[in-house]
Design a protein around this motif. Structure first.
Motif, PDB file in Angstrom:
ATOM      1  N   ALA A   1       0.814  -1.164  -0.231  1.00  0.00           N
ATOM      2  CA  ALA A   1       0.061   0.035   0.101  1.00  0.00           C
ATOM      3  C   ALA A   1       0.893   1.489  -0.044  1.00  0.00           C
ATOM      4  N   VAL A   2       2.173   1.187   0.734  1.00  0.00           N
ATOM      5  CA  VAL A   2       2.786   2.523   0.736  1.00  0.00           C
ATOM      6  C   VAL A   2       3.553   2.600  -0.449  1.00  0.00           C
ATOM      7  N   ALA A   3       4.002   1.615  -0.969  1.00  0.00           N
ATOM      8  CA  ALA A   3       4.576   1.689  -2.439  1.00  0.00           C
ATOM      9  C   ALA A   3       3.681   2.248  -3.576  1.00  0.00           C
ATOM     10  N   TRP A   4       2.378   1.879  -3.319  1.00  0.00           N
ATOM     11  CA  TRP A   4       1.239   2.343  -4.613  1.00  0.00           C
ATOM     12  C   TRP A   4       1.074   3.842  -4.016  1.00  0.00           C
ATOM     13  N   LEU A   5       1.211   4.157  -2.788  1.00  0.00           N
ATOM     14  CA  LEU A   5       0.772   5.602  -2.401  1.00  0.00           C
ATOM     15  C   LEU A   5       1.961   6.387  -2.804  1.00  0.00           C
ATOM     16  N   ILE A   6       3.238   6.145  -2.645  1.00  0.00           N
ATOM     17  CA  ILE A   6       4.459   6.824  -3.230  1.00  0.00           C
ATOM     18  C   ILE A   6       4.371   6.912  -4.564  1.00  0.00           C
ATOM     19  N   THR A   7       4.022   5.862  -5.414  1.00  0.00           N
ATOM     20  CA  THR A   7       3.889   5.925  -6.718  1.00  0.00           C
ATOM     21  C   THR A   7       2.919   7.152  -7.102  1.00  0.00           C
ATOM     22  N   ALA A   8       1.756   7.048  -6.542  1.00  0.00           N
ATOM     23  CA  ALA A   8       0.716   8.052  -6.834  1.00  0.00           C
ATOM     24  C   ALA A   8       1.057   9.442  -6.534  1.00  0.00           C
ATOM     25  N   LEU A   9       1.645   9.622  -5.500  1.00  0.00           N
ATOM     26  CA  LEU A   9       2.217  10.971  -4.838  1.00  0.00           C
ATOM     27  C   LEU A   9       3.386  11.443  -5.992  1.00  0.00           C
ATOM     28  N   ALA A  10       4.267  10.467  -6.423  1.00  0.00           N
ATOM     29  CA  ALA A  10       5.455  10.942  -7.131  1.00  0.00           C
ATOM     30  C   ALA A  10       4.842  11.271  -8.592  1.00  0.00           C
ATOM     31  N   SER A  11       3.821  10.649  -8.946  1.00  0.00           N
ATOM     32  CA  SER A  11       3.488  11.009 -10.380  1.00  0.00           C
ATOM     33  C   SER A  11       2.522  12.283 -10.436  1.00  0.00           C
TER      34      SER A  11
ATOM     35  N   ALA B   1       6.063  -1.709  -6.695  1.00  0.00           N
ATOM     36  CA  ALA B   1       4.596  -1.956  -6.544  1.00  0.00           C
ATOM     37  C   ALA B   1       3.830  -2.887  -7.394  1.00  0.00           C
ATOM     38  N   LEU B   2       4.124  -2.843  -8.649  1.00  0.00           N
ATOM     39  CA  LEU B   2       3.446  -3.577  -9.664  1.00  0.00           C
ATOM     40  C   LEU B   2       4.208  -5.182  -9.580  1.00  0.00           C
ATOM     41  N   HIS B   3       5.460  -5.204  -9.385  1.00  0.00           N
ATOM     42  CA  HIS B   3       6.065  -6.600  -9.199  1.00  0.00           C
ATOM     43  C   HIS B   3       5.543  -7.239  -8.003  1.00  0.00           C
ATOM     44  N   SER B   4       5.485  -6.392  -6.890  1.00  0.00           N
ATOM     45  CA  SER B   4       4.869  -7.169  -5.598  1.00  0.00           C
ATOM     46  C   SER B   4       3.531  -7.212  -5.675  1.00  0.00           C
ATOM     47  N   THR B   5       2.564  -6.745  -6.494  1.00  0.00           N
ATOM     48  CA  THR B   5       1.139  -7.149  -6.723  1.00  0.00           C
ATOM     49  C   THR B   5       1.050  -8.131  -7.670  1.00  0.00           C
ATOM     50  N   LEU B   6       1.864  -8.254  -8.842  1.00  0.00           N
ATOM     51  CA  LEU B   6       1.722  -9.418  -9.525  1.00  0.00           C
ATOM     52  C   LEU B   6       2.180 -10.817  -9.178  1.00  0.00           C
TER      53      LEU B   6
END
Length: 138
Positions: free
Chosen positions: A16-26, A55-60
């Motif tokens: 969840a933190v990885a996806w949040l960082i991805t969204a904020l960085a974008s 995040a994508l790797h960890s999700t897949l």
């Protein structure tokens, strides 16, 4: 311990933190690009790329590792592989880096070597080894 399957994956909170960082960085990438700061946009873009890839790797590849009475199943981006207990060797490897000991779980089968750390498994590799040993013996 019974022969029920066990599985391990990166902790949901880390994901969840990885996806949040991805969204904020974008958002940061877009904001700095529109604001006329190309260097800032490049920096935010790199952060977005790295965090998004993690995040994508960890999700897949969830679950990253699972095991039952038949053997160990490891999931990678190219698919999953079943390693029967008869051809696998499981061990811990401790490495000292930057003054700290890092423990990894190594699974060797024929010409394959799979290495899992705490981040991959979501828990201490020593605990995972205990469960794997019990499943193998059971």
């Amino acid at each position: 311990m019974d022969n029920s399957p066990a599985s391990w994956a990166p902790a949901p909170a880390v994901l969840a933190v990885a996806w949040l960082i991805t969204a904020l960085a974008s958002v940061g990438t877009i904001t700095t690009a529109v604001g006329g700061d190309p260097r800032g946009a490049i920096l935010f873009g790199l952060v977005t790329l790295v965090a998004g890839a993690f995040a994508l790797h960890s999700t897949l590849v969830r679950p990253r590792l699972s095991a039952d009475s038949r053997g160990i199943r490891a999931k990678t981006l190219t698919g999953s592989v079943l390693l029967p207990w008869g051809i696998t060797r499981v061990r811990l490897r401790t490495t000292r880096r930057l003054g700290r000991d890092g423990v990894t779980l190594e699974i060797e089968a024929e010409d394959r070597l799979l290495v899992f750390g705490r981040m991959d498994l979501g828990e201490d590799p020593r605990d995972v080894l205990d469960v794997l040993s019990a499943l193998r013996a059971g």
